[in-house]
Design an enzyme around this catalytic site. Sequence first.
Site, mmCIF file in Angstrom:
data_model
loop_
_atom_site.group_PDB
_atom_site.id
_atom_site.type_symbol
_atom_site.label_atom_id
_atom_site.label_comp_id
_atom_site.label_asym_id
_atom_site.label_seq_id
_atom_site.Cartn_x
_atom_site.Cartn_y
_atom_site.Cartn_z
ATOM 1 N N TYR A 171 78.398 87.685 25.548
ATOM 2 C CA TYR A 171 77.786 88.460 24.733
ATOM 3 C C TYR A 171 78.535 88.035 23.240
ATOM 4 C CZ TYR A 171 82.670 90.262 25.570
ATOM 5 O OH TYR A 171 83.870 90.643 25.763
ATOM 6 N N HIS A 204 72.427 84.216 27.034
ATOM 7 C CA HIS A 204 73.923 84.406 27.611
ATOM 8 C C HIS A 204 74.297 85.795 27.019
ATOM 9 C CE1 HIS A 204 75.085 80.445 29.499
ATOM 10 N NE2 HIS A 204 73.908 80.237 28.878
ATOM 11 N N ARG A 254 78.474 73.877 31.823
ATOM 12 C CA ARG A 254 79.422 72.640 31.645
ATOM 13 C C ARG A 254 79.012 71.619 32.339
ATOM 14 N NH1 ARG A 254 80.052 76.348 28.680
ATOM 15 N NH2 ARG A 254 81.942 77.202 27.779
ATOM 16 N N GLU A 279 73.423 84.585 22.466
ATOM 17 C CA GLU A 279 74.535 85.582 23.001
ATOM 18 C C GLU A 279 74.368 86.814 22.629
ATOM 19 O OE1 GLU A 279 77.308 84.554 24.962
ATOM 20 O OE2 GLU A 279 77.328 82.482 24.619
HETATM 21 ZN ZN ZN Z 1 77.255 82.783 29.384
#
Ligand code: ZN
Length: 490
Positions: free
Chosen positions: A331, A329, A277, A405
């Site tokens: 999940y 990343h 972020r 993900e």
């Molecule tokens: Zn992550």
Amino acid sequence: MSTSPLLTLLFVSIFSFVQSISKYRVLSIVPRDEFQLHKLRSLREKFPQDFSDFWLPPSSVNGSTHVMASPGSNLERLLHKWNISYDTMLDDVEKDLISNSLLFKKREIALNGTRLKDDLSVPFGGLPLGVYHGYTAISDSLQRMADSSKGLAKYITIGTTVEGRTIAGLKIGHDDGKKEVFIFDAGIHAREWATVHTALYFINQLLNPAADASVKEYLDKMVIYIIPVANPDGYEYTRIDETNPKFRMWRKNRGRELCSNSVDGEKRCCKGVDLNRNFDFQFGAIGSSRYICSEIYHGPFAFSEPESIALRDLFMSLKGRIRAYITLHAYSQLFIHSYSHRAKAYPREIDDIRQVASHAVKEIEKMYGTKYQFGTGPEIIYGFAGGSTDWATEKIGVKYSYTIELRPLYTAFNGFVMRPSELIPTARETWNGVRVVMDAVLRELPTPLPPSLCVDTQPGCIAWIAASPSLCQTNPASMRRDCAKSCQFC
Ligand SMILES: [Zn+2]
Ligand SMILES: *[C@@H]1O[C@H](CO)[C@@H](O)[C@H](O)[C@H]1NC(C)=O
Ligand SMILES: *[C@@H]1O[C@H](CO)[C@@H](O)[C@H](O)[C@H]1NC(C)=O
Ligand SMILES: *[C@@H]1O[C@H](CO)[C@@H](O)[C@H](O)[C@H]1NC(C)=O
């Protein structure tokens, strides 16, 4: 004197309630209307991670949210107050972590000395796959692999973390300064261990001649950078005690401790910034938090952290050459493309980007049937701003920029803790998807110019390049047209 049955029942239920809230537990919560959804979102933004840790963030009315509540957390009380219904998915996270840790110990012993299949026998001093490794072992192995790769791979460092660790990676492929670049990273979020393993598997695919026959072509045409642990401090923090959720479930970096009054009126002090972020595109907009203790705290300003700065500087140093970027990343089985900061925002080349994503998820599924969704954050899960892939698209001009993900599906009850038997299949199927992106980059490489076109059509080429040596790389299209000869494009 006998106790009334009612009183006994009361005692028993109070006892089991107290007993249950002395443990880490995971609740599945379904907001029934916009009010409840809003309450859950603000909880994620405003409350400390060690109070309510969102494993599956709130996305929509009637959609599930999974939250780990810590011992002593008043999460259930708040849910009751807002009349939000929930179920307990996992009543003792620690127990689950312990059993998984035992599975890994067994596996390490079983693997010890076993001959592995071709694509798993790591050459050049790499680490065994199928198990996890500490950061020092990983960075040492990167060094060893580079040393014995006969110049194919180079050990690189891109920066130093808050706690003084070197952020290491490999640059794979002979670089003539003009080849297209593909960047991979993993482990930006500390607890997403399967991503680090997957990145190490990718390195093996690229260095091990027995692993994948297409690799030679990729490396003839591209230079590939892999940073397998982009947040080494956070990763090591999660390894302090892999059976204690307080450590194992850490997400952010280990940025310095700051204190402030939290929304519940109490002064709280916390460490750490959510690195995904902290990038400088739509910084501080949706899906991030200005509260220090939040798991999605975006930091005091964009690029406030040495780990995000390190990635930024790597990208900046290669600007104009980077065709693809993939950040791993976990999940939820998602292939996320830009943009994720708001709904219906798309980069210019969205048709190609979507088509490659769609093909990639098909290739992933082909291997073991694992089903992925693809789309922007708001389309398939939730919006988030300040992430690395949106920034790479917008500020660096990377065409194929994806957040993957990994397994398991969002419905899993403990997705951060992958069973050992799933680690290698996860890495394998992901590689299958990633190859689609590499193939797309290869397909779009400009074909070599015929000798008749190998000329400068502008008189200023030599002077321009002298004044700005990276011009050919930063403006490839116009320089190819105007200065093909001086840029050595032919
Ligand atoms: Zn992550
Ligand atoms: C949520 O589910 C309820 C009951 O099943 C239904 O009445 C309502 O329309 C749903 N709301 C949305 C936004 O899907
Ligand atoms: C709480 O929700 C239930 C249904 O889930 C509803 O019947 C009840 O009226 C609600 N109570 C309040 C105070 O909103
Ligand atoms: C693996 O084998 C080596 C030597 O054979 C031994 O030193 C090591 O402790 C073993 N590791 C495990 C996890 O059993």
